[in-house]
Write a protein that holds these residues in place. Structure first.
Motif, PDB file in Angstrom:
ATOM      1  N   ILE A 241       0.879  -1.174   0.000  1.00 52.72           N
ATOM      2  CA  ILE A 241       0.000   0.000   0.000  1.00 52.72           C
ATOM      3  C   ILE A 241       0.915   1.221   0.000  1.00 52.72           C
ATOM      4  O   ILE A 241       1.393   1.639   1.054  1.00 52.72           O
ATOM      5  N   PRO A 242       1.221   1.806  -1.159  1.00 53.18           N
ATOM      6  CA  PRO A 242       2.226   2.868  -1.222  1.00 53.18           C
ATOM      7  C   PRO A 242       1.853   4.073  -0.362  1.00 53.18           C
ATOM      8  O   PRO A 242       0.681   4.418  -0.214  1.00 53.18           O
ATOM      9  N   TYR A 243       2.878   4.702   0.193  1.00 54.44           N
ATOM     10  CA  TYR A 243       2.799   5.941   0.963  1.00 54.44           C
ATOM     11  C   TYR A 243       2.077   5.780   2.310  1.00 54.44           C
ATOM     12  O   TYR A 243       2.438   6.412   3.290  1.00 54.44           O
ATOM     13  N   LEU A 307      -7.840   7.772  -6.236  1.00 55.80           N
ATOM     14  CA  LEU A 307      -8.972   7.378  -7.071  1.00 55.80           C
ATOM     15  C   LEU A 307      -9.305   5.900  -6.926  1.00 55.80           C
ATOM     16  O   LEU A 307     -10.474   5.528  -6.768  1.00 55.80           O
ATOM     17  N   PHE A 308      -8.281   5.040  -6.955  1.00 59.08           N
ATOM     18  CA  PHE A 308      -8.540   3.608  -6.859  1.00 59.08           C
ATOM     19  C   PHE A 308      -8.957   3.200  -5.450  1.00 59.08           C
ATOM     20  O   PHE A 308      -9.675   2.214  -5.280  1.00 59.08           O
ATOM     21  N   SER A 309      -8.498   3.951  -4.427  1.00 58.90           N
ATOM     22  CA  SER A 309      -8.988   3.662  -3.072  1.00 58.90           C
ATOM     23  C   SER A 309     -10.459   4.031  -2.944  1.00 58.90           C
ATOM     24  O   SER A 309     -11.221   3.348  -2.249  1.00 58.90           O
ATOM     25  N   MET A 310     -10.889   5.108  -3.605  1.00 58.34           N
ATOM     26  CA  MET A 310     -12.302   5.465  -3.628  1.00 58.34           C
ATOM     27  C   MET A 310     -13.127   4.423  -4.381  1.00 58.34           C
ATOM     28  O   MET A 310     -14.285   4.160  -4.041  1.00 58.34           O
ATOM     29  N   LEU A 311     -12.501   3.818  -5.385  1.00 60.71           N
ATOM     30  CA  LEU A 311     -13.216   2.858  -6.230  1.00 60.71           C
ATOM     31  C   LEU A 311     -13.274   1.474  -5.601  1.00 60.71           C
ATOM     32  O   LEU A 311     -14.347   0.849  -5.537  1.00 60.71           O
ATOM     33  N   TRP A 312     -12.117   0.979  -5.089  1.00 55.88           N
ATOM     34  CA  TRP A 312     -12.028  -0.410  -4.611  1.00 55.88           C
ATOM     35  C   TRP A 312     -11.475  -0.543  -3.198  1.00 55.88           C
ATOM     36  O   TRP A 312     -11.185  -1.662  -2.761  1.00 55.88           O
ATOM     37  N   GLY A 313     -11.272   0.534  -2.479  1.00 51.44           N
ATOM     38  CA  GLY A 313     -10.764   0.437  -1.117  1.00 51.44           C
ATOM     39  C   GLY A 313      -9.273   0.108  -1.083  1.00 51.44           C
ATOM     40  O   GLY A 313      -8.499   0.543  -1.943  1.00 51.44           O
ATOM     41  N   ILE A 318      -3.556  -1.150  -3.640  1.00 48.43           N
ATOM     42  CA  ILE A 318      -2.509  -2.116  -3.999  1.00 48.43           C
ATOM     43  C   ILE A 318      -2.378  -2.219  -5.517  1.00 48.43           C
ATOM     44  O   ILE A 318      -1.269  -2.330  -6.062  1.00 48.43           O
ATOM     45  N   LEU A 319      -3.514  -2.158  -6.219  1.00 48.54           N
ATOM     46  CA  LEU A 319      -3.510  -2.332  -7.669  1.00 48.54           C
ATOM     47  C   LEU A 319      -3.262  -1.039  -8.435  1.00 48.54           C
ATOM     48  O   LEU A 319      -3.073  -1.077  -9.660  1.00 48.54           O
ATOM     49  N   ALA A 320      -3.256   0.102  -7.745  1.00 46.51           N
ATOM     50  CA  ALA A 320      -3.226   1.393  -8.429  1.00 46.51           C
ATOM     51  C   ALA A 320      -2.006   1.561  -9.331  1.00 46.51           C
ATOM     52  O   ALA A 320      -2.130   1.901 -10.516  1.00 46.51           O
TER      53      ALA A 320
END
Length: 372
Positions: A241-243, A307-313, A318-320
């Motif tokens: 989980i970057p940053y 954006l991806f955390s808003m989309l998939w948590g 991880i996938l961003a």
């Protein structure tokens, strides 16, 4: 007429983007396991290729071997983490008692310093594990509900990995047929670039996790924190989980330091050590290990994480970066979308210098050429 056509094209593009985001959100239980399976397939494909070419194994045996090895490796990591976490859960009462005493001392000190009065914001009873569980029962129910989907993903992902490895030539032929307007050499070049950037990202990430895990462990060992290697490599593993992962990874050993040490400076030292190692990782370790092959600039990286955390948590975080790096290759290879690929990539030196400095540099080069 051209302006009207441009407006219509922009409107259609916006509607298409909204539709894609909506589909990605709705189909998260289906799409996320497939994306993880693709990344894991890239990770174990070198073993598959080694078994097929060097040992002359047939594809079915090589694929089953890779999937079994992957399941064993992931299971071993989860077992090591869960066993240590269960140990800390068994001692949670002791930790909560010590943290409660420390908290009360801090409150009493503040009350004495600022003459607030003997008002208790939290009692010792509030910090007990069973009361924390009761107060957060609804959150625990939500976590258990989500864990069922995690279990289903753990079943589906190895199945997807098997088919991605076993049917890889079949899927490649499908891509040839889906993009008939493109030559096979062009498609192969794009697919190879995507494979290389994903493999480079994974290998670089594993190397960085190992280096950061060793540095974290040595730092905790120097501070005298218990189980330094577990906490060190757990925090390094959270680099997935970057940053944000390093912040989460530093909280647990900092709490343990508060509960087991006589001074709060140990907890501050833990956070300081992890922060310094994170600085080294972001500015020296990762750039040296991964180089410029995963060329995503910091602004786009952070934006994609949000954006991806808003989309998939958390799974989206991880996938961003792998998804964003893949999108850059696709944009660079698609006519009309090169600007978006440029935006994702790293800026060169001329984009980070002032116009006056650029003019001075150009003048010096012209003068040098004139007198040479």
């Amino acid at each position: 007429m051209n302006a009207k056509k441009h407006v219509n094209h922009s409107a259609l593009s916006l509607l298409a983007l909204i539709a894609v985001v909506f589909i990605l959100y709705i189909l998260k239980p289906f799409i996320v396991p497939i994306l993880f399976a693709i990344i894991l397939s890239v990770m174990v494909f070198p073993l598959q290729r080694f078994l097929e070419k060097k040992w002359r194994c047939n594809r079915l045996f090589a694929t089953l071997t890779c999937v079994i090895a992957l399941i064993f490796l992931v299971g071993l990591v989860f077992f090591l983490i869960s066993s240590r976490l269960m140990y800390f859960m068994d001692n949670s009462e002791l930790y909560s008692q010590k943290l409660g005493e420390l908290f009360q001392k801090s409150v009493n000190s503040l009350e004495h310093t600022f003459n607030i009065g003997n008002n208790r914001l939290f009692s010792q009873q509030d910090l007990k594990a069973e009361n924390i569980i009761k107060a957060n029962l609804d959150k625990i129910v939500i976590l258990l509900t989500e864990s069922s989907s995690i279990i289903s993903d753990l079943v589906l992902i190895p199945i997807y990995v098997f088919f991605f490895l076993y049917y890889r030539a079949f899927f490649r032929t499908f891509i040839y047929k889906a993009f008939k307007s493109k030559s096979k050499s062009f498609i192969n070049n794009v697919l190879n670039r995507i494979y290389e950037i994903q493999q480079n990202y994974l290998l670089g990430l594993i190397t960085v996790i190992f280096i950061v895990g060793c540095l974290n462990s040595l730092g905790l060992l120097a501070l005298g924190i218990g189980n330094p290697f577990f906490f060190g490599f757990l925090a390094a593993f959270l680099l997935l989980i970057p940053y944000i992962g390093v912040i989460i990874g530093s909280l647990l050993p900092a709490i343990i330091a508060l509960a087991t040490k006589d001074s709060a400076w140990y907890a501050i030292g833990v956070i300081g050590v992890f922060g310094f190692i994170q600085f080294l990782e972001g500015n020296f370790i990762t750039p040296k290990v991964t180089g410029s092959k995963v060329s995503v600039n910091a602004f786009v990286a952070i934006s994609s994480l949000v954006l991806f955390s808003m989309l998939w948590g958390i799974t989206g975080m991880i996938l961003a970066l792998p998804i964003t790096a893949t999108l850059k290759i696709l944009f660079d290879s698609t006519p009309g979308y090169e600007a978006y690929g440029f935006l994702i990539g790293e800026p060169v030196d001329k984009h980070l210098q002032s116009r006056a400095r650029l003019r001075l540099k150009k003048w010096k080069s012209l003068r040098k050429a004139k007198y040479s």
